[in-house]
Design a protein around this motif. Structure first.
Motif, PDB file in Angstrom:
ATOM      1  N   ALA A 290      40.737  39.174  27.862  1.00  0.00           N
ATOM      2  CA  ALA A 290      42.197  39.642  28.096  1.00  0.00           C
ATOM      3  C   ALA A 290      42.388  39.833  29.551  1.00  0.00           C
ATOM      4  O   ALA A 290      43.440  39.638  29.883  1.00  0.00           O
ATOM      5  CB  ALA A 290      42.223  40.963  27.282  1.00  0.00           C
ATOM      6  N   VAL A 291      41.406  40.121  30.245  1.00  0.00           N
ATOM      7  CA  VAL A 291      41.634  40.553  31.799  1.00  0.00           C
ATOM      8  C   VAL A 291      41.494  39.305  32.485  1.00  0.00           C
ATOM      9  O   VAL A 291      41.474  39.547  33.842  1.00  0.00           O
ATOM     10  CB  VAL A 291      40.683  41.734  32.079  1.00  0.00           C
ATOM     11  N   GLU A 292      41.082  38.292  32.128  1.00  0.00           N
ATOM     12  CA  GLU A 292      40.881  36.911  33.031  1.00  0.00           C
ATOM     13  C   GLU A 292      41.973  36.800  33.797  1.00  0.00           C
ATOM     14  O   GLU A 292      42.036  36.104  34.740  1.00  0.00           O
ATOM     15  CB  GLU A 292      40.317  35.708  32.251  1.00  0.00           C
ATOM     16  N   GLY A 293      43.263  36.953  33.069  1.00  0.00           N
ATOM     17  CA  GLY A 293      44.367  36.699  34.109  1.00  0.00           C
ATOM     18  C   GLY A 293      44.697  37.539  35.114  1.00  0.00           C
ATOM     19  O   GLY A 293      45.564  37.260  36.113  1.00  0.00           O
ATOM     20  N   ASP A 294      44.136  38.820  35.373  1.00  0.00           N
ATOM     21  CA  ASP A 294      44.448  39.660  36.302  1.00  0.00           C
ATOM     22  C   ASP A 294      44.248  39.287  37.637  1.00  0.00           C
ATOM     23  O   ASP A 294      45.111  39.264  38.279  1.00  0.00           O
ATOM     24  CB  ASP A 294      43.500  40.818  35.988  1.00  0.00           C
ATOM     25  N   LEU A 295      42.984  38.325  37.758  1.00  0.00           N
ATOM     26  CA  LEU A 295      42.767  37.983  39.165  1.00  0.00           C
ATOM     27  C   LEU A 295      43.751  36.842  39.411  1.00  0.00           C
ATOM     28  O   LEU A 295      43.906  36.623  40.658  1.00  0.00           O
ATOM     29  CB  LEU A 295      41.233  37.611  39.205  1.00  0.00           C
ATOM     30  N   ALA A 296      43.944  36.196  38.412  1.00  0.00           N
ATOM     31  CA  ALA A 296      45.001  34.951  38.545  1.00  0.00           C
ATOM     32  C   ALA A 296      46.387  35.333  38.904  1.00  0.00           C
ATOM     33  O   ALA A 296      47.099  34.828  40.119  1.00  0.00           O
ATOM     34  CB  ALA A 296      45.153  34.255  37.238  1.00  0.00           C
ATOM     35  N   ARG A 297      46.740  36.559  38.590  1.00  0.00           N
ATOM     36  CA  ARG A 297      48.105  36.925  38.960  1.00  0.00           C
ATOM     37  C   ARG A 297      47.907  37.823  40.274  1.00  0.00           C
ATOM     38  O   ARG A 297      48.921  37.841  41.184  1.00  0.00           O
ATOM     39  CB  ARG A 297      48.621  38.150  37.821  1.00  0.00           C
ATOM     40  N   PHE A 298      46.855  38.700  40.454  1.00  0.00           N
ATOM     41  CA  PHE A 298      46.632  39.260  41.728  1.00  0.00           C
ATOM     42  C   PHE A 298      45.414  38.941  42.204  1.00  0.00           C
ATOM     43  O   PHE A 298      44.335  39.526  42.128  1.00  0.00           O
ATOM     44  CB  PHE A 298      46.474  40.786  41.473  1.00  0.00           C
ATOM     45  N   PRO A 299      45.486  37.740  43.045  1.00  0.00           N
ATOM     46  CA  PRO A 299      44.214  37.199  43.735  1.00  0.00           C
ATOM     47  C   PRO A 299      43.454  38.296  44.687  1.00  0.00           C
ATOM     48  O   PRO A 299      44.042  39.224  45.335  1.00  0.00           O
ATOM     49  CB  PRO A 299      44.716  36.107  44.834  1.00  0.00           C
ATOM     50  N   ALA A 300      42.249  38.086  44.969  1.00  0.00           N
ATOM     51  CA  ALA A 300      41.514  39.265  45.536  1.00  0.00           C
ATOM     52  C   ALA A 300      41.786  39.244  46.778  1.00  0.00           C
ATOM     53  O   ALA A 300      41.734  40.522  47.477  1.00  0.00           O
ATOM     54  CB  ALA A 300      39.756  38.351  45.357  1.00  0.00           C
ATOM     55  N   HIS A 301      42.343  38.209  47.589  1.00  0.00           N
ATOM     56  CA  HIS A 301      42.775  38.482  49.022  1.00  0.00           C
ATOM     57  C   HIS A 301      43.967  39.250  48.932  1.00  0.00           C
ATOM     58  O   HIS A 301      44.243  39.847  50.174  1.00  0.00           O
ATOM     59  CB  HIS A 301      43.044  37.296  49.759  1.00  0.00           C
ATOM     60  N   ASP A 302      44.793  39.702  47.855  1.00  0.00           N
ATOM     61  CA  ASP A 302      45.780  40.389  47.987  1.00  0.00           C
ATOM     62  C   ASP A 302      45.555  41.957  47.366  1.00  0.00           C
ATOM     63  O   ASP A 302      46.323  42.764  47.538  1.00  0.00           O
ATOM     64  CB  ASP A 302      46.891  40.207  46.911  1.00  0.00           C
ATOM     65  N   ILE A 303      43.951  42.290  47.035  1.00  0.00           N
ATOM     66  CA  ILE A 303      43.969  43.596  46.865  1.00  0.00           C
ATOM     67  C   ILE A 303      43.607  44.456  47.920  1.00  0.00           C
ATOM     68  O   ILE A 303      42.848  43.845  48.854  1.00  0.00           O
ATOM     69  CB  ILE A 303      42.602  43.528  45.863  1.00  0.00           C
ATOM     70  N   PRO A 304      44.278  45.594  48.095  1.00  0.00           N
ATOM     71  CA  PRO A 304      44.112  46.437  49.453  1.00  0.00           C
ATOM     72  C   PRO A 304      42.758  46.962  49.538  1.00  0.00           C
ATOM     73  O   PRO A 304      41.865  47.012  48.626  1.00  0.00           O
ATOM     74  CB  PRO A 304      45.061  47.399  48.941  1.00  0.00           C
ATOM     75  N   ARG A 305      42.284  47.346  50.752  1.00  0.00           N
ATOM     76  CA  ARG A 305      41.107  47.980  51.237  1.00  0.00           C
ATOM     77  C   ARG A 305      41.261  49.480  51.589  1.00  0.00           C
ATOM     78  O   ARG A 305      42.569  49.870  51.665  1.00  0.00           O
ATOM     79  CB  ARG A 305      40.652  47.082  52.580  1.00  0.00           C
ATOM     80  N   ALA A 306      40.280  50.276  51.531  1.00  0.00           N
ATOM     81  CA  ALA A 306      40.558  51.500  51.921  1.00  0.00           C
ATOM     82  C   ALA A 306      41.129  51.772  53.114  1.00  0.00           C
ATOM     83  O   ALA A 306      41.801  52.832  53.388  1.00  0.00           O
ATOM     84  CB  ALA A 306      39.319  52.502  51.659  1.00  0.00           C
ATOM     85  N   GLY A 307      41.126  50.969  54.086  1.00  0.00           N
ATOM     86  CA  GLY A 307      41.622  51.111  55.162  1.00  0.00           C
ATOM     87  C   GLY A 307      41.207  50.131  56.181  1.00  0.00           C
ATOM     88  O   GLY A 307      39.990  49.342  55.967  1.00  0.00           O
ATOM     89  N   ILE A 308      41.505  49.993  57.618  1.00  0.00           N
ATOM     90  CA  ILE A 308      41.351  48.994  58.445  1.00  0.00           C
ATOM     91  C   ILE A 308      39.593  49.248  58.898  1.00  0.00           C
ATOM     92  O   ILE A 308      39.054  50.509  59.070  1.00  0.00           O
ATOM     93  CB  ILE A 308      41.963  49.236  59.845  1.00  0.00           C
TER      94      ILE A 308
END
Length: 610
Positions: free
Chosen positions: A530-548
């Motif tokens: 069910a969750v395989e599509g999550d990373l397709a919709r939200f690529p890893a490089h678009d996931i935020p970091r805790a900060g610079i």
């Protein structure tokens, strides 16, 4: 109808809406205006003296009584009240009337207005109410109801069978800023009715962090109520005295006594000698301190119906005499000291100081909305009290889940504050422990325990604690936790729920399985697909970091989205506790968007394991 007296013409400044409402009063038989509308110099309202005329009165309600009609300057909006006049008006308190023992300083009326609003008026939604809100009808509607109330008061028919039981109001509103909480229900009532004891000592304690509030810890060995963790942890007690009556001690028709002499007569009318019953117990209170007297009586839910619970009405006991100072001719014993008090602090003319009392029974407090009884009685474990877990725990605690176990080994970080229920003061402390402390203060019947460790199957204490639970809720979204849970054989009576969010909290994944084995492989197959599509919709490089400067990503989800799905998760937990779910079936709930606009939540059928 008698004509309005000379000088009763409407002043030029009277609002047009009130002019319209006043014209409608001319057609009401039994209403006689006695003067013009006058603006109140202290408050935004108008008042008019008037008479209400009945075709037949009684000893307590004359045929003609003077009143004041008081109306907000916002008419037809705002309050409308009928107050008895100080001169010649009603002086006692009837059912469905506020306390009538006092008046407002400088006002020509007493405070005891009849309760003429409909029950749904308190919701402040005109669509729920049968009261008209147009200028031509609203004032006349109140006057008609005032005449009907007065007629029922004169004929003793204000409380017909089936009407909800109402407690008599406290004279003067009671002592401000003080509250006594007790815990009574139908079960405890039957226990009281089976006992012969009529009086004894009561133990009360302060409610933590609530100024002026006390709660009943116990009535000696007669009855000791059960409270949640926050109140059970209080150890400091003060003594008081209780007296059990057969019914409310009122000055007819429905007024609590204002003096010790009136109270003695009201209790005597039930065949009980007030001071003879209290005398032996007052000896424990002669310490120079103030104490409480609790007067209790059984109440029905509706007039004419069966008795449902005890009510305990508190009042202040004055500081009692001490030592051997007694009146001449009396021995320096309990009876002699009582006679000294009866001449001084407890004299017939000494005023009573009533304190507001409230039943904090779980059923009473939950009347605004609670889980079904089986769900309230269940013991629920929540593993992982981050953003989603803390919100689920909070909602469960406040909807009546009385026993929760929280397991989490993480401490609160500053980045968690944007979507956690904890606050700045909890930073660098264990989430589970601080959340348990918070939720234990969310209600007097909540018991929340915490384990400040990440769960492993080697943790014998945590495993033992989980075995005591009816439902284990995983809010970690962690495969590692599921592996640990899979290594333990749980009880046949237990069940497992997983609640996890998709990226950016656009979806909630819900899974249910009864014990004794957590079906790890089945769960991973279903959720993984069910969750395989999550990373397709939200690529890893678009996931935020805790900060610079931080290399690892953080889970993206906004607080309002988490709160939305936490409420959905609580509904799912409730269904699991009530055994309404089909096992090994994944349920997916997702947000529905129309462009940038939120349209709601819909359920998607998840794959089913066969």
């Amino acid at each position: 109808m008698a004509a309005a007296p000379s000088g009763a013409a409407l002043p030029d400044a009277l609002p047009e809406a009130l002019v319209t409402g006043t014209e409608a009063l001319e057609h009401i038989e039994g209403f006689v205006p006695l003067g013009p509308w006058t603006p109140d110099e202290q408050r935004p309202r108008w008042f008019q003296p008037c008479q209400l005329v009945l075709t037949g009165g009684s000893d307590l309600v004359p045929t003609v009584t003077p009143w004041y009609l008081v109306v907000s300057t916002e008419y037809p909006a705002g309050l409308i009240r009928l107050y008895p006049a100080v001169d010649g008006g009603l002086k006692v308190t009837f059912p469905h009337q506020t306390d009538n023992t006092h008046g407002d300083a400088g006002a020509p009326w007493r405070r005891g207005h009849p309760c003429l609003d409909t029950p749904l008026n308190i919701l402040d939604r005109a669509v729920y109410d049968t009261e008209p809100y147009d200028a031509a009808a609203r004032l006349a509607w109140h006057v008609h109801r005032g005449l009907a109330w007065l007629h029922a008061a004169a004929h003793g028919s204000l409380t017909p069978d089936g009407d909800p039981y109402e407690l008599p109001p406290l004279p003067g509103g009671g002592r401000p800023g003080r509250l006594l909480a007790y815990n009574e229900d139908e079960t405890s009532l039957q226990a009281w009715l089976s006992k012969s004891a009529r009086a004894g000592l009561v133990q009360v304690s302060d409610v933590p962090d609530v100024k002026g509030a006390q709660f009943v810890r116990g009535f000696g060995q007669t009855y000791r109520p059960t409270w949640g963790s926050a109140l059970q942890a209080v150890t400091v007690e003060r003594q008081g005295v209780w007296l059990r009556l057969d019914r409310a001690p009122v000055v007819p028709p429905w007024q609590l006594p204002q003096t010790w002499g009136e109270l003695q007569l009201a209790v005597q009318a039930q065949g009980i000698d007030l001071f003879a019953r209290l005398c032996p117990h007052l000896e424990a209170l002669r310490d120079g301190q103030a104490h409480l007297l609790l007067l209790g009586w059984p109440m029905p839910q509706a007039h004419g119906g069966p008795l449902r619970q005890m009510h305990w009405q508190a009042l202040d006991l004055p500081r009692l005499s001490r030592g051997n100072r007694v009146p001449n001719g009396w021995r320096p014993d309990a009876r002699g000291r009582l006679m000294k008090d009866r001449r001084d602090a407890l004299a017939d003319a000494s005023p009573l100081i009533w304190t507001e009392s409230s039943n904090w029974n779980a059923e009473e407090l939950g009347s605004r909305g609670r889980l079904p009884d089986p769900a309230q009685r269940a013991r629920i474990a929540i593993i992982g009290v981050g953003a989603l877990g803390s919100a689920v725990a909070e909602q469960l605690a406040r909807t009546g889940a009385a026993s929760l176990l929280l397991i989490d080994g993480d401490q609160l970080e500053a980045g968690n504050l944007v979507r956690h229920t904890l606050t700045l003061g909890d930073l660098e402390h264990f989430k589970a422990e601080r959340l348990a402390q918070r939720l234990n203060m969310s209600g007097p019947h909540v018991t929340v325990q915490a384990i400040n460790r990440t769960f492993t199957h080697h943790d014998e204490d945590a495993v033992a604690a989980l075995r005591e639970c009816d439902l284990i809720v995983d809010c970690t979204a962690s495969d590692s936790l599921l592996i640990e849970l899979r290594r333990v054989r749980w009880g046949d009576h237990q069940a497992f729920v997983s609640l996890s969010l998709g990226l950016r909290a656009q979806r909630l994944y819900c899974f249910y399985a009864p014990g004794p084995i957590v079906p790890l492989e089945d769960f991973l197959d279903l959720v993984g697909a069910a969750v395989e599509g999550d990373l397709a919709r939200f690529p890893a490089h678009d996931i935020p970091r805790a900060g610079i400067g931080c290399w690892h990503p953080v889970f993206p989800a906004r607080l309002d989205d988490i709160a939305l799905f936490a409420a959905t998760g609580v509904k799912y937990v409730e269904a699991a506790l009530m055994r309404r779910l089909e096992a090994l079936q994944l349920e997916i709930y997702e947000q529905v968007q129309d462009g940038d606009r939120f349209m709601g939540i819909r359920r998607i059928d998840g794959a089913r394991f066969d």
